[in-house]
Motif scaffolding. Structure first.
Motif, short mmCIF file in Angstrom:
data_model
loop_
_atom_site.label_atom_id
_atom_site.label_comp_id
_atom_site.label_asym_id
_atom_site.label_seq_id
_atom_site.Cartn_x
_atom_site.Cartn_y
_atom_site.Cartn_z
N GLU A 148 -3.71 4.87 2.86
CA GLU A 148 -3.05 5.02 4.16
C GLU A 148 -3.81 4.24 5.23
N GLN A 149 -5.13 4.25 5.15
CA GLN A 149 -5.94 3.47 6.09
C GLN A 149 -5.66 1.97 5.90
N LEU A 150 -5.57 1.55 4.63
CA LEU A 150 -5.26 0.15 4.33
C LEU A 150 -3.90 -0.24 4.89
N ASP A 151 -2.92 0.63 4.72
CA ASP A 151 -1.58 0.38 5.25
C ASP A 151 -1.61 0.20 6.77
N GLN A 152 -2.38 1.03 7.44
CA GLN A 152 -2.48 0.93 8.89
C GLN A 152 -3.13 -0.39 9.30
N GLU A 153 -4.12 -0.84 8.55
CA GLU A 153 -4.76 -2.12 8.83
C GLU A 153 -3.77 -3.27 8.69
N PHE A 154 -2.91 -3.21 7.68
CA PHE A 154 -1.89 -4.25 7.51
C PHE A 154 -0.89 -4.21 8.67
N LYS A 155 -0.48 -3.02 9.07
CA LYS A 155 0.45 -2.90 10.19
C LYS A 155 -0.16 -3.49 11.46
N ASP A 156 -1.40 -3.13 11.72
CA ASP A 156 -2.06 -3.62 12.93
C ASP A 156 -2.28 -5.13 12.88
N GLY A 157 -2.64 -5.62 11.71
CA GLY A 157 -2.99 -7.02 11.59
C GLY A 157 -1.82 -7.98 11.54
N GLN B 178 -8.98 -8.82 1.74
CA GLN B 178 -9.08 -10.29 1.73
C GLN B 178 -7.71 -10.92 1.90
N ASN B 179 -6.71 -10.37 1.22
CA ASN B 179 -5.34 -10.86 1.39
C ASN B 179 -4.88 -10.74 2.83
N LEU B 180 -5.19 -9.62 3.44
CA LEU B 180 -4.80 -9.40 4.84
C LEU B 180 -5.43 -10.46 5.75
N PHE C 33 4.90 -11.38 -3.85
CA PHE C 33 4.57 -10.65 -2.63
C PHE C 33 5.80 -10.16 -1.87
N GLY C 34 6.89 -9.96 -2.59
CA GLY C 34 8.12 -9.50 -1.96
C GLY C 34 8.01 -8.12 -1.34
N TYR C 35 7.34 -7.20 -2.02
CA TYR C 35 7.21 -5.84 -1.50
C TYR C 35 6.30 -5.82 -0.27
N LEU C 36 5.21 -6.57 -0.33
CA LEU C 36 4.32 -6.66 0.81
C LEU C 36 5.05 -7.27 2.01
N ALA C 37 5.80 -8.35 1.74
CA ALA C 37 6.53 -9.01 2.82
C ALA C 37 7.56 -8.07 3.45
N LYS C 38 8.30 -7.37 2.62
CA LYS C 38 9.32 -6.45 3.11
C LYS C 38 8.70 -5.33 3.95
N GLU C 39 7.58 -4.81 3.50
CA GLU C 39 6.93 -3.69 4.18
C GLU C 39 6.46 -4.05 5.58
N TYR C 40 6.03 -5.31 5.77
CA TYR C 40 5.43 -5.68 7.05
C TYR C 40 6.22 -6.73 7.81
N GLY C 41 7.51 -6.84 7.49
CA GLY C 41 8.40 -7.70 8.26
C GLY C 41 8.14 -9.18 8.10
N LEU C 42 7.65 -9.59 6.92
CA LEU C 42 7.38 -11.00 6.66
C LEU C 42 8.42 -11.58 5.71
N PRO D 185 0.80 -1.23 0.00
CA PRO D 185 0.00 0.00 0.00
C PRO D 185 0.83 1.28 0.00
N THR D 186 1.97 1.27 0.68
CA THR D 186 2.80 2.48 0.71
C THR D 186 3.39 2.78 -0.67
N LEU D 187 3.75 1.73 -1.42
CA LEU D 187 4.26 1.94 -2.77
C LEU D 187 3.12 2.25 -3.73
N ALA D 188 1.95 1.70 -3.46
CA ALA D 188 0.78 2.05 -4.26
C ALA D 188 0.50 3.55 -4.18
N ILE D 189 0.70 4.12 -3.00
CA ILE D 189 0.53 5.56 -2.84
C ILE D 189 1.46 6.33 -3.76
#
Length: 366
Positions: free
Chosen positions: A239-248, A355-357, A264-273, A202-206
């Motif tokens: 930004e709201q979506l990003d916060q939901e991923f961080k929280d979840g 749904q992915n989250l 899903f490399g960017y998603l994984a990197k962004e959220y420590g996965l 989501p942060t890169l989508a922004i």
């Protein structure tokens, strides 16, 4: 050099260049026109109507981002048909004509559209605004081999490149990339070693949305305020979506997940996965027997209970591994395109990302 399945396409392409050149390129829809077709009389007043921008976009995420920025000021059409795997797609002469007659072309870049250089060299429209949405982002090298490799160790920087070029020159060239290689026995898509799936963060989508906003302002500067207002609203949703991923995902029991396709490399990197891909960047890439054995061993050692597969391609490999280890298979959607079911359920980028989250939260807390 890009190679197409249909060799007659090249000959047709050359003819199309002459036709398009003779037409003088696309219509500049950013101009306000007053004539019988575009104005109405109200007493002694003339009501001026502004033509909508004609925009072609490459893949669904670009459609979603562009439509949200452009609003009612543009007609946005996606080139890759819904339900089709983008890696399988190649432009037809009709697609080239659409691009040549448009005001704006939006594409992701980073090797996603292997056809882009050749298509742009064939289209004669000096007024076409070309927007590379991933311009300025650090593009990661693809992770095809190592199960334990963390995506993002090596990056490719777009900084300093010119993304919105009005002179017909391509803004960004990926050296050494041959993206659509067609052999007689099948089709293979190569991203040139780069991972183009930036929209899954989501942060890169922004950042992609902001690049699209800047490009639309270039195409129709008189609508700068409207584009900014629309972009700001959509960025707030991201930004709201990003916060939901961080929280979840911040306190899950595990941090690694197995997925069919290294998207899903960017998603994984962004959220420590840590993404553990069965295959590489191409969803059609068949893993070797050795690779499958390695994945099965990893899954058993780490007590993995969910193997993710994706829409638009077969889940056969993921199902096979899941059965081998006694796990379930579930969807993790790279959102490269919408299926008919997605459309019937009125799903979009934001809802599919949620749904992915939920899928990740469930798998990482088993």
């Amino acid at each position: 050099m890009l190679k197409f399945k249909n060799q007659k396409f090249i000959a047709f392409l050359l003819g199309l260049i002459l036709i398009v050149s003779g037409c003088g390129g696309g219509v500049n829809n950013s101009d306000t026109v007053v004539n019988n077709a575009n104005s109405t009389e109200s007493g002694n007043k003339t009501v001026v109507q502004t033509k909508k921008l004609k925009i072609q976009v490459s893949i669904y995420p670009m459609y979603e981002f562009t439509k949200n920025v452009a609003g009612d000021l543009a007609e946005v059409e996606v080139l890759v048909p819904g339900g089709m795997e983008p890696h399988d797609w190649e432009p037809t002469p009709q697609d080239l004509k659409k691009i040549a007659e448009s005001d704006v072309l939006v594409y992701n870049g980073a090797g996603m559209e292997g056809w882009i250089d050749q298509v742009l060299s064939a289209v004669s429209n000096d007024k076409l605004v070309k927007i590379e949405a991933s311009h300025g982002l650090d593009i990661m090298e693809g992770s095809d081999e190592e199960v334990h490799e963390h995506e993002g160790e090596e990056a490719h920087d777009h900084e300093g490149e010119e993304a919105h070029d009005h002179n017909g020159e391509e803004a960004h060239e990926h050296e050494g990339e041959e993206a659509h290689e067609h052999a007689e026995e099948g089709h293979h898509h190569d991203h040139g070693g780069l991972d183009p799936h930036v929209w899954l963060s989501p942060t890169l989508a922004i950042k992609e949305v902001r690049n699209i906003e800047a490009g639309l302002v270039e195409a129709a500067p008189e609508h700068k305020d409207e584009f900014k207002k629309n972009a700001d609203e959509y960025v707030a949703a991201l930004e709201q979506l990003d916060q939901e991923f961080k929280d979840g995902l911040s306190n899950t029991k595990r941090k690694d997940f197995i997925t069919q396709h290294a998207a899903f490399g960017y998603l994984a990197k962004e959220y420590g996965l840590t993404q553990v891909p069965i295959a590489g960047l191409s969803p059609e890439q068949e893993p070797s027997a050795e690779k499958i054995t390695e994945i099965v061993k990893f899954a058993k050692e780490h007590h993995v209970k969910t193997i993710f597969f994706e829409t638009l391609v077969s889940s056969k490999v993921a199902d096979t591994i899941a059965k081998e280890i006694g796990a379930q298979s579930a969807v993790l959607n790279p959102i490269e395109g919408l299926t008919d079911e997605d459309k019937a359920n009125n799903l979009d980028y934001l809802s599919i990302m949620r749904q992915n989250l939920e899928g990740l939260k469930a798998a990482l807390n088993e």
